[in-house]
Each structure stands twice: as structure tokens, then as C-alpha cells.
Design a protein around this motif. Structure first.
Motif, PDB file in Angstrom:
ATOM      1  N   ILE A  20      -3.385   0.833  -3.710  1.00  0.00           N
ATOM      2  CA  ILE A  20      -3.710  -0.196  -4.730  1.00  0.00           C
ATOM      3  C   ILE A  20      -2.551  -0.563  -5.465  1.00  0.00           C
ATOM      4  O   ILE A  20      -2.620  -2.082  -6.167  1.00  0.00           O
ATOM      5  CB  ILE A  20      -4.794   0.353  -5.646  1.00  0.00           C
ATOM      6  CG1 ILE A  20      -5.751  -0.653  -6.020  1.00  0.00           C
ATOM      7  CG2 ILE A  20      -4.323   1.222  -6.871  1.00  0.00           C
ATOM      8  CD1 ILE A  20      -7.219  -0.002  -6.714  1.00  0.00           C
ATOM      9  N   GLN A  21      -1.489  -0.042  -5.643  1.00  0.00           N
ATOM     10  CA  GLN A  21      -0.378  -0.606  -6.220  1.00  0.00           C
ATOM     11  C   GLN A  21       0.602  -1.398  -5.526  1.00  0.00           C
ATOM     12  O   GLN A  21       1.639  -1.903  -5.850  1.00  0.00           O
ATOM     13  CB  GLN A  21       0.512   0.791  -6.968  1.00  0.00           C
ATOM     14  CG  GLN A  21      -0.343   1.281  -8.106  1.00  0.00           C
ATOM     15  CD  GLN A  21       0.279   2.864  -8.523  1.00  0.00           C
ATOM     16  OE1 GLN A  21       1.169   3.152  -7.986  1.00  0.00           O
ATOM     17  NE2 GLN A  21      -0.557   3.331  -9.457  1.00  0.00           N
ATOM     18  N   GLY A  22       0.216  -1.594  -4.347  1.00  0.00           N
ATOM     19  CA  GLY A  22       1.113  -2.298  -3.477  1.00  0.00           C
ATOM     20  C   GLY A  22       2.360  -1.575  -2.999  1.00  0.00           C
ATOM     21  O   GLY A  22       3.165  -2.493  -2.726  1.00  0.00           O
ATOM     22  N   LYS A  23       2.363  -0.241  -2.710  1.00  0.00           N
ATOM     23  CA  LYS A  23       3.437   0.218  -2.418  1.00  0.00           C
ATOM     24  C   LYS A  23       3.490   0.595  -0.904  1.00  0.00           C
ATOM     25  O   LYS A  23       4.422   0.892  -0.281  1.00  0.00           O
ATOM     26  CB  LYS A  23       3.600   1.778  -3.024  1.00  0.00           C
ATOM     27  CG  LYS A  23       3.878   1.745  -4.626  1.00  0.00           C
ATOM     28  CD  LYS A  23       4.004   3.198  -4.970  1.00  0.00           C
ATOM     29  CE  LYS A  23       4.277   2.909  -6.644  1.00  0.00           C
ATOM     30  NZ  LYS A  23       4.082   3.962  -7.356  1.00  0.00           N
ATOM     31  N   THR A  24       2.355   0.270  -0.442  1.00  0.00           N
ATOM     32  CA  THR A  24       2.063   0.037   1.221  1.00  0.00           C
ATOM     33  C   THR A  24       2.183  -1.235   1.764  1.00  0.00           C
ATOM     34  O   THR A  24       2.193  -2.243   0.893  1.00  0.00           O
ATOM     35  CB  THR A  24       0.894   1.016   1.607  1.00  0.00           C
ATOM     36  OG1 THR A  24      -0.248   0.188   1.086  1.00  0.00           O
ATOM     37  CG2 THR A  24       0.872   2.163   1.292  1.00  0.00           C
ATOM     38  N   GLU A  25       2.125  -1.358   3.107  1.00  0.00           N
ATOM     39  CA  GLU A  25       1.996  -2.740   3.654  1.00  0.00           C
ATOM     40  C   GLU A  25       0.902  -3.520   3.450  1.00  0.00           C
ATOM     41  O   GLU A  25       0.569  -4.497   3.971  1.00  0.00           O
ATOM     42  CB  GLU A  25       2.770  -2.789   5.127  1.00  0.00           C
ATOM     43  CG  GLU A  25       2.033  -2.067   6.169  1.00  0.00           C
ATOM     44  CD  GLU A  25       2.097  -0.536   6.034  1.00  0.00           C
ATOM     45  OE1 GLU A  25       1.849  -0.169   7.241  1.00  0.00           O
ATOM     46  OE2 GLU A  25       2.703  -0.122   5.223  1.00  0.00           O
ATOM     47  N   LYS A  26      -0.241  -2.697   3.112  1.00  0.00           N
ATOM     48  CA  LYS A  26      -1.585  -3.075   3.149  1.00  0.00           C
ATOM     49  C   LYS A  26      -2.070  -4.056   2.010  1.00  0.00           C
ATOM     50  O   LYS A  26      -1.202  -3.742   0.854  1.00  0.00           O
ATOM     51  CB  LYS A  26      -2.564  -1.899   3.130  1.00  0.00           C
ATOM     52  CG  LYS A  26      -2.523  -0.972   4.407  1.00  0.00           C
ATOM     53  CD  LYS A  26      -3.453   0.063   4.348  1.00  0.00           C
ATOM     54  CE  LYS A  26      -3.496   0.905   5.507  1.00  0.00           C
ATOM     55  NZ  LYS A  26      -3.186   2.383   5.171  1.00  0.00           N
TER      56      LYS A  26
END
Lengths: 247, 238
Positions: free
Chosen positions: B150-156
Motif C-alpha cells: 500500500i505504501q508503494g514499496k513493491t512493484e504492485k
């Protein structure tokens, strides 16, 4: 305080009990408490956020344009928010990665009575009545400046009445409740001349400046204002102004 | 040679009074504290002279990041009947219903997924990925993985999809969520949304107007013309 004296009686007793004092060291306890306090202090939000109420007009298409409440050109003041541009181009200029906001305004119709365009659709720069103002706090002596001065001048009649009410409130002739209802009445009074302010903003301006200008509405007791979209004429005027005032 | 006889002094400092004070302070902070909710992004709200306080219950917070990503938080009553957990489960059902009306790829959620959703604070992933997101909760270290997503730390993809071009017949997912909020059984929330106190937009002061305008425009289309903007108290002067 933190010690208990166990005395050996009055000394006449047979057993010679040694005088003992028990010290309880509270230092670790204080250490722990301080740590906990620090934790709670850092994790607490004491100040609650404030809110600003906004009511946008319904965006349903109005069939009958005649029925639309039109602001008369006399009362209308259009404020356009924009970001500071780099010299010689229309790229946004930033300071420390932050946009610098600029505020422009014009009174009445765009381009005055003659309009911004001639019959052939050419831009008439001479008619551009757009002016630049600034967001400024009050002077040290309490007088206003920048965009606030303009708004206050336009809303003079209402502000005079509001100030009278404030004075009465200060002298405790009326209470808070009465003040609120009376000031509301003044703001809605149709007999007083008051401006209709239309707030527009380019895409590049920051959200902070929008809140800032809405604040000015509140500070200066403006009753009629609205947020609107930029029209073609507005953009033309803005670009024309920026072209003409470039150093 | 006369030796100066130094008097032996005890360095013991009595800490009892100090301890009393710290315990009092601690009690005060413990009783008054409300913890900061965990949010996917940190925003600095613009300063304003408005003194109206934010409401505590029955409102939807729209968190807007400077990049234009959106997350929602739903705050319901404190009463058990309209508790946050119950209403979130209901919300997920409603939004799936609205989503399925206009999409070929139908979505539905299992009871476990709904339960996982009820435990979320701020949420915001595309509905197509919502199932996958909720399944994470059952896995070891699932909440950490969810937070990272949710914090955008993954590529999702994180954030609720929103776009400028929209109309009532082709609602964006953001609009679907907002509609679903209005349709839950909590009438107090629905009324608050109507009055304008139920929708609070929280955006950073340096967010460009374009993004905030897009959010406001989306709300306007679904007839949520009234809403509030979260601001911080102005410190200097007026």
C-alpha cells in the motif's frame, strides 16, 4: 522520604537492635517513567486537524441559460492562481522543489467592455485588464496589502458593518451567539454592495494556494464566491500578461 | 601536619518526588493520547485560519498523495451496531456489487477476505487486485507485506484508480467506493456525506491543483458537491 527508619525502641530494651534505615532507590523507576512519557509524548496527536467547508455547484448541465444567476460585471472579481514560471518559458519554476504561487485578478469582464478579441478573433493585448497581486499578511500597523487589500476594498460596506458588530461584541453588548447570527445577516444583506469572487486556478498552482485564497474569503467575510474552471479567455489573458511582463 | 578531616557526605538523592511527578505526567499522557493512524503516505496539510475542528466519527477521509494516488479511510460510529469492522465488511460487498455492474470480470470476496478487509485502516488498491491483497493477511508477516504494497514499496499498483475523464455511466473506481460508502446501512454516515461533513479531503499543500481538481471533479459528478478540506491551524499572524 524513601527510607524507613526502624529504630531500636527507646534504648532501654534488652536487645540492642541496630538502627537500620532502608533506602528504596527510585532512580530506575524514574528512568522507566521518563521513557514511557517520551513514548506517549511522541505518539500523541494533541492538535486536531481543522477543516474548511466547501460547496461546489452541481455540475448538471443547465438547460435554460437565462435562469442561471449571473454575476453582474460590476460585482465580479475573478482571481486566477498560477505557479511562478521560469524566465522565458512556461515551465514551472520551483524553489527547493516547491512551487511558488502567484495570484492574478481582474475586475468585471475579461478584457473590459470591449473584450479580449477583435471581430477576427485576434488578441487585443491593450484590453487585458489582468493584474498581478500578492498573498501578503497585514502590515505591522494592521493595514492590509496585496490581494487582501483589493478584496477588502471591494467588500468595504460589509466589513464596516461587521466591524461595528465586533466592537459591540468586545464591549459585551452582545454574546457570541448573537454576534454569529447578526454577522450572518450582514453578510447576506442584499442592500449592501458586495463582490462576487470567482476563483480559478491553473493546473500548475498548488493546492496550498487554493486554501490560502479560500482563507482570504473567510477573513474578509465574502459571502459570494465560487471555484470555477479556467476558460479559454482566462488562459489567453494569463499568457498575454506573462508575455508582456517578462524581464 | 594537620590533616583536614573531610566529612563523609552521602550522595543519595531522593527520587520519590520525581517519581511522583513522572507518574502523574504519564497518567495524563496515557489518558489523553489518541494515536496517529498509520497512513500510506505523509502529507502536510495547508495552513488555514478556519477553526472548525475535524469530526471524530462518521466521515470518509480521502488521502491524496502529491503524485495523485488516493487512499480511503472510513470512520463510523463508535456504537457496536455501526462499528468500523462491520461497516467495512458491508462496504466491500457494496463496492463489488457496483463494480460488477460495469465490468465483465466479476469480482467476489470470500468471508475470510471480508474479515481481512474489516481489519484494514487506510485502504487503496485496484479492485481487480483486492482479492490478492486481502489474501496476504492470512500469510505469515502478511500485514507487513500489505503495508509495503500500500505504501508503494513493491512493484504492485497501489492507490485507488481515478481519472479525469469520467461520467456517471462510466464511474471510476474512486467514485464506486464513494458511492458504496453512501449506500451502507449507516444512515448517519450517509447523512453526513450529504451535509458535506462526511467527506474530508486530506492533501499536501504542495500537491498541484490539477490533482485536487480531479478528485473534486470526480466527487462532483456523483453529486457529492459538499465536502471539507483538512487543514492545519495557521501559526503566524492572521
Amino acid at each position: 522520604m524513601a527510607q524507613i527508619e526502624t529504630g531500636g525502641g527507646d534504648g532501654k530494651g534488652k536487645s540492642h537492635q541496630k538502627k537500620m534505615s532502608i533506602h528504596v532507590d527510585f532512580t530506575p523507576m524514574v528512568d522507566m517513567n521518563m521513557l514511557l512519557i517520551t513514548f506517549f509524548m511522541l505518539c500523541t496527536t494533541m492538535i486536531k486537524s481543522q477543516t474548511l467547508n466547501i460547496a461546489l455547484p452541481s455540475n448538471e448541465k443547465v438547460e435554460n441559460v437565462e435562469n442561471m444567476s449571473q454575476a453582474s460585471a460590476d460585482d465580479a472579481v475573478t482571481i486566477i492562481l498560477d505557479a511562478k514560471r521560469k524566465k522565458g518559458s512556461f515551465d514551472v519554476d520551483t524553489v527547493n522543489g516547491k512551487v511558488v504561487n502567484e495570484v492574478y485578478y481582474f475586475e468585471g469582464k475579461p478584457g473590459g467592455d470591449e473584450g479580449m478579441f477583435d471581430a477576427a478573433g485576434n488578441i487585443l493585448s491593450a484590453n487585458n485588464n489582468l493584474q498581478k497581486a500578492e498573498f501578503l499578511a497585514n502590515n505591522a500597523d494592521g493595514t492590509s496589502q496585496g490581494i487582501r487589500k483589493l478584496i477588502q476594498q471591494r467588500n468595504k460596506e460589509v466589513l464596516v458593518e461587521i466591524n461595528k458588530l465586533k466592537e459591540r461584541f468586545r464591549k459585551e453588548e452582545i454574546n457570541q451567539e448573537q454576534y454569529d447570527s447578526l454577522s450572518k445577516k450582514v453578510r447576506r444583506d442584499e442592500k449592501l454592495k458586495k463582490p462576487v469572487i470567482i476563483i480559478k486556478s491553473t493546473n500548475q498552482a498548488s493546492y496550498g494556494s487554493l486554501v490560502q485564497i479560500l482563507d482570504e474569503m473567510q477573513i474578509n467575510s465574502i459571502s459570494k464566491y465560487q471555484i470555477d474552471n479556467m476558460t479559454r479567455v482566462d488562459s489567453v489573458m494569463l499568457i498575454d500578461y506573462q508575455n508582456n511582463h517578462r524581464n | 601536619m594537620g590533616r583536614v578531616q573531610m566529612k563523609k557526605k552521602s550522595t543519595f538523592i531522593d527520587m520519590t518526588a520525581m517519581s511522583d511527578v513522572t507518574v502523574l505526567l504519564l497518567t495524563f499522557f496515557m489518558l489523553t493520547s489518541t494515536f496517529l493512524a498509520k497512513e500510506p503516505t505523509t502529507v502536510v496539510t495547508p495552513p488555514s485560519v478556519s477553526e472548525e475542528k475535524v469530526q471524530e466519527t462518521n466521515f470518509v477521509q480521502v488521502l491524496v498523495s502529491p503524485e495523485g494516488k488516493i487512499w480511503l479511510t472510513m470512520n463510523n460510529d463508535t456504537s457496536a451496531q455501526w462499528s468500523n469492522e462491520r461497516m467495512r465488511m458491508e462496504l466491500l460487498d457494496k463496492v463489488a456489487e457496483i463494480y460488477n455492474e460495469s465490468h465483465k470480470n466479476k469480482i467476489s470476496f470470500s468471508p475470510e477476505q471480508k474479515y481481512a478487509f474489516s481489519k484494514l485502516g487506510a485502504f487503496g488498491v485496484p479492485l481487480a487486485n483486492m482479492g490478492e491483497f486481502l489474501d496476504l493477511a492470512a500469510m505469515p508477516e502478511g500485514t507487513t507485506k500489505q503495508d509495503e504494497w500500500i505504501q508503494g514499496k513493491t512493484e504492485k499498483v497501489t492507490g485507488i484508480p481515478i481519472q479525469k475523464e469520467q461520467d456517471e455511466l462510466h464511474p471510476t473506481e474512486f467514485q464506486m467506493w464513494m458511492k458504496a460508502m453512501r449506500q451502507t446501512n449507516n444512515e448517519t454516515l450517509a447523512q453526513a456525506i450529504k451535509d458535506g461533513t462526511g467527506v474530508a479531503i486530506k492533501a499536501d499543500q504542495n500537491t498541484s491543483y490539477e490533482i485536487v481538481h480531479m478528485v473534486m471533479d470526480n466527487l462532483q459528478t456523483i453529486h457529492m458537491n459538499k465536502f471539507t478540506l483538512l487543514t492545519a491551524l495557521k501559526t503566524e499572524g492572521e
